[in-house]
Design an enzyme around this catalytic site. Sequence first.
Site, PDB file in Angstrom:
ATOM      1  CB  THR A 126      -0.918   0.010   1.238  1.00 16.55           C
ATOM      2  OG1 THR A 126      -1.695  -1.188   1.251  1.00 16.55           O
ATOM      3  CG2 THR A 126      -1.834   1.218   1.229  1.00 16.55           C
ATOM      4  CD  GLN A 179      -5.139  -3.002   0.459  1.00 16.73           C
ATOM      5  OE1 GLN A 179      -5.149  -3.758  -0.525  1.00 16.73           O
ATOM      6  NE2 GLN A 179      -5.196  -3.451   1.703  1.00 16.73           N
ATOM      7  CD  GLN A 181      -9.158  -1.501  -0.391  1.00 14.18           C
ATOM      8  OE1 GLN A 181      -9.672  -2.247  -1.215  1.00 14.18           O
ATOM      9  NE2 GLN A 181      -8.657  -1.931   0.746  1.00 14.18           N
ATOM     10  CG  ASP A 182      -6.215   2.050   1.116  1.00  8.59           C
ATOM     11  OD1 ASP A 182      -7.291   2.145   1.720  1.00  8.59           O
ATOM     12  OD2 ASP A 182      -5.346   1.215   1.407  1.00  8.59           O
ATOM     13  CG  ASP A 189     -10.662   1.483   4.662  1.00  3.96           C
ATOM     14  OD1 ASP A 189     -11.738   1.668   5.248  1.00  3.96           O
ATOM     15  OD2 ASP A 189     -10.080   0.384   4.662  1.00  3.96           O
ATOM     16  NE  ARG A 230     -12.718  -0.397   6.904  1.00  3.57           N
ATOM     17  CZ  ARG A 230     -12.487  -1.604   6.370  1.00  3.57           C
ATOM     18  NH1 ARG A 230     -13.097  -2.675   6.882  1.00  3.57           N
ATOM     19  NH2 ARG A 230     -11.679  -1.755   5.340  1.00  3.57           N
ATOM     20  CD1 TRP A 245      -6.058  -0.232   9.567  1.00  6.34           C
ATOM     21  CD2 TRP A 245      -5.064   1.725   9.154  1.00  6.34           C
ATOM     22  NE1 TRP A 245      -4.860  -0.493   8.923  1.00  6.34           N
ATOM     23  CE2 TRP A 245      -4.242   0.681   8.661  1.00  6.34           C
ATOM     24  CE3 TRP A 245      -4.646   3.055   8.999  1.00  6.34           C
ATOM     25  CZ2 TRP A 245      -3.014   0.944   8.024  1.00  6.34           C
ATOM     26  CZ3 TRP A 245      -3.443   3.311   8.361  1.00  6.34           C
ATOM     27  CH2 TRP A 245      -2.640   2.265   7.889  1.00  6.34           C
TER      28      TRP A 245
END
Length: 583
Positions: A347, A377, A399-400, A421, A489, A491
């Site tokens: 990531t 990611q 994502q990310d 996220d 949320r 992490w």
Amino acid sequence: MTQIKEFVAGMSNSGKHISISKKKKKLFLTLFASVLVVVMIIAVVAGVNSRSHHSDHHNIVISQAHAILKSSCSSTLYPELCFSSLASVPGMSKKVSSPMDVIKLALNITITAVEHNFLTVKKLTKTKNLTKREKTALHDCLETIDETLDELHKVEDDLHMYPKKKSLTQHADDLKTLLSAAMTNQETCLDGFSHDKADKRVREVLLKGESKVEKLCSNVLALIKNLTDTDIANEMKLKGRKLTVEEDTDGWPKWLSAGDRRLLQSSSVTPNVVVAADGSGNYKTVSAAVAAAPEGSSRRYVIRIKAGVYRENVDVPKKKTNIMFLGDGRTTTIITASRNVVDGSTTFNSATVAVVGEGFLARDITFQNTAGPSKHQAVALRVGADLSAFYRCDFLAYQDTLYVHSNRQFFVGCLVAGTVDFIFGNSGAVLQDCDIHARRPNSGQKNMVTAQGRTDPNQNTGIVIQKCRIGATSDLKPVISSFPTYLGRPWKEYSRTVVMQSTISDVINPAGWYEWDGNFALDTLFYAEYQNTGAGASTSKRVTWKGYRVLTSASQALPFSPGNFIAGGSWLSSTTFPFSLGL
């Protein structure tokens, strides 16, 4: 006859004299011996008393040093590690006479441990049969450990100046920021080995050393927080007012030179170099312009990026400071790539653009990762640059999308779009007046606007979304009911996110927030909302976790304003970007 008698008498008297002299000599020798014995006894007793006194004094010094250690270590999250690591230092009693001595000694121990980890990782890079991602993850570890050493040495320098050179509040904020970033780096290293079983094998080798360093950093952070909190409280009592960051009367930081003020006050920014894909500038790629930029510059170095699509991965390393990317427009100047975890990246390393050099600025640019939702990611921008800011920029991925990795960051007038996220990390980040849009994810996925990664309650990190607009992209709007979207949320254990004074559309599920894994972090996280409006802003059906709260007063929300949360009063003026320090 008479003479004979006299002679005999004389002989007799002489014998008496001889006899008396011998007696005197014996008596003298006896007395001398006695005195010598007494003197020796006195000397021995005195020596014993001296040694005893010295020993008593030494014991008192050790006892006092231990008392200072125990008192200081009691404020940490890992007091046993704190005390045992410090008490075992040779000559500790001579080095510790104050809480500041404890901090400096603890810092030295931490630096040594980090150096040991660096050598361990170096050795691991020579291991045979490593996968592509394992090699990348080890490289990430070397980079983040190197950054950790820099951060800890900066803490060392700052402690030498403490409490002079800066205001107490600025000292405190700088020190806590550096330690928070150092801790985040240990997590980042380990997170690179969490993608499959093969990765976890290497992770086990690093786990003990990285975890120990993170705990040592945590202890130093707690010691510093305790010291600075006490000093600030005492200063406030003495002055009878709240401390503020020092600024000149014209609103500029005192450290900014007059020349830089004139430059920054100018409505136009003159570039140092120009990047143009068609060859009409100084460089054809952004990476080439960054490579040619000076190292350690204290003045702004402006790289103008002309309209065009730049397909490259760009790194702005820590030595390249005060660089500015100036685009022609967020829709026309685009830096794009597609690294992702599914294809073997970490990531951390997947970022299209990664910036670490302090004082980085970007304006009128799009940062994009086109890997897509199936590649998991895939980061568009990763930021670890302290005092960095972004104005009128777009961050587009799935994502990310936006990795707010560490240190203090500010985003204003930007667009962030993604799925899972899509704003995540452990910096102190404020997004002000931004558009934050959830996209349509893969089937069965849920959207999470944030996933904040604070691991320690003393870290001054978190994500603050202020005066923004949280909505959905055009592809998600028709199918909102099929893809639940949440504000965030947890992490990590002490995840902290505040959404305030923003407009929240009906894209956000009424519960507002979502679990990471069962009950993990629900009691320790800090999620808050304040004065939000819109169809998705109602808090009546929000989660009932212990860590969630609705702020009801300005005094509760003010600590999360840019002026307080990222010390904005000391540096945002120098960016030339618009901002609001308060609520």
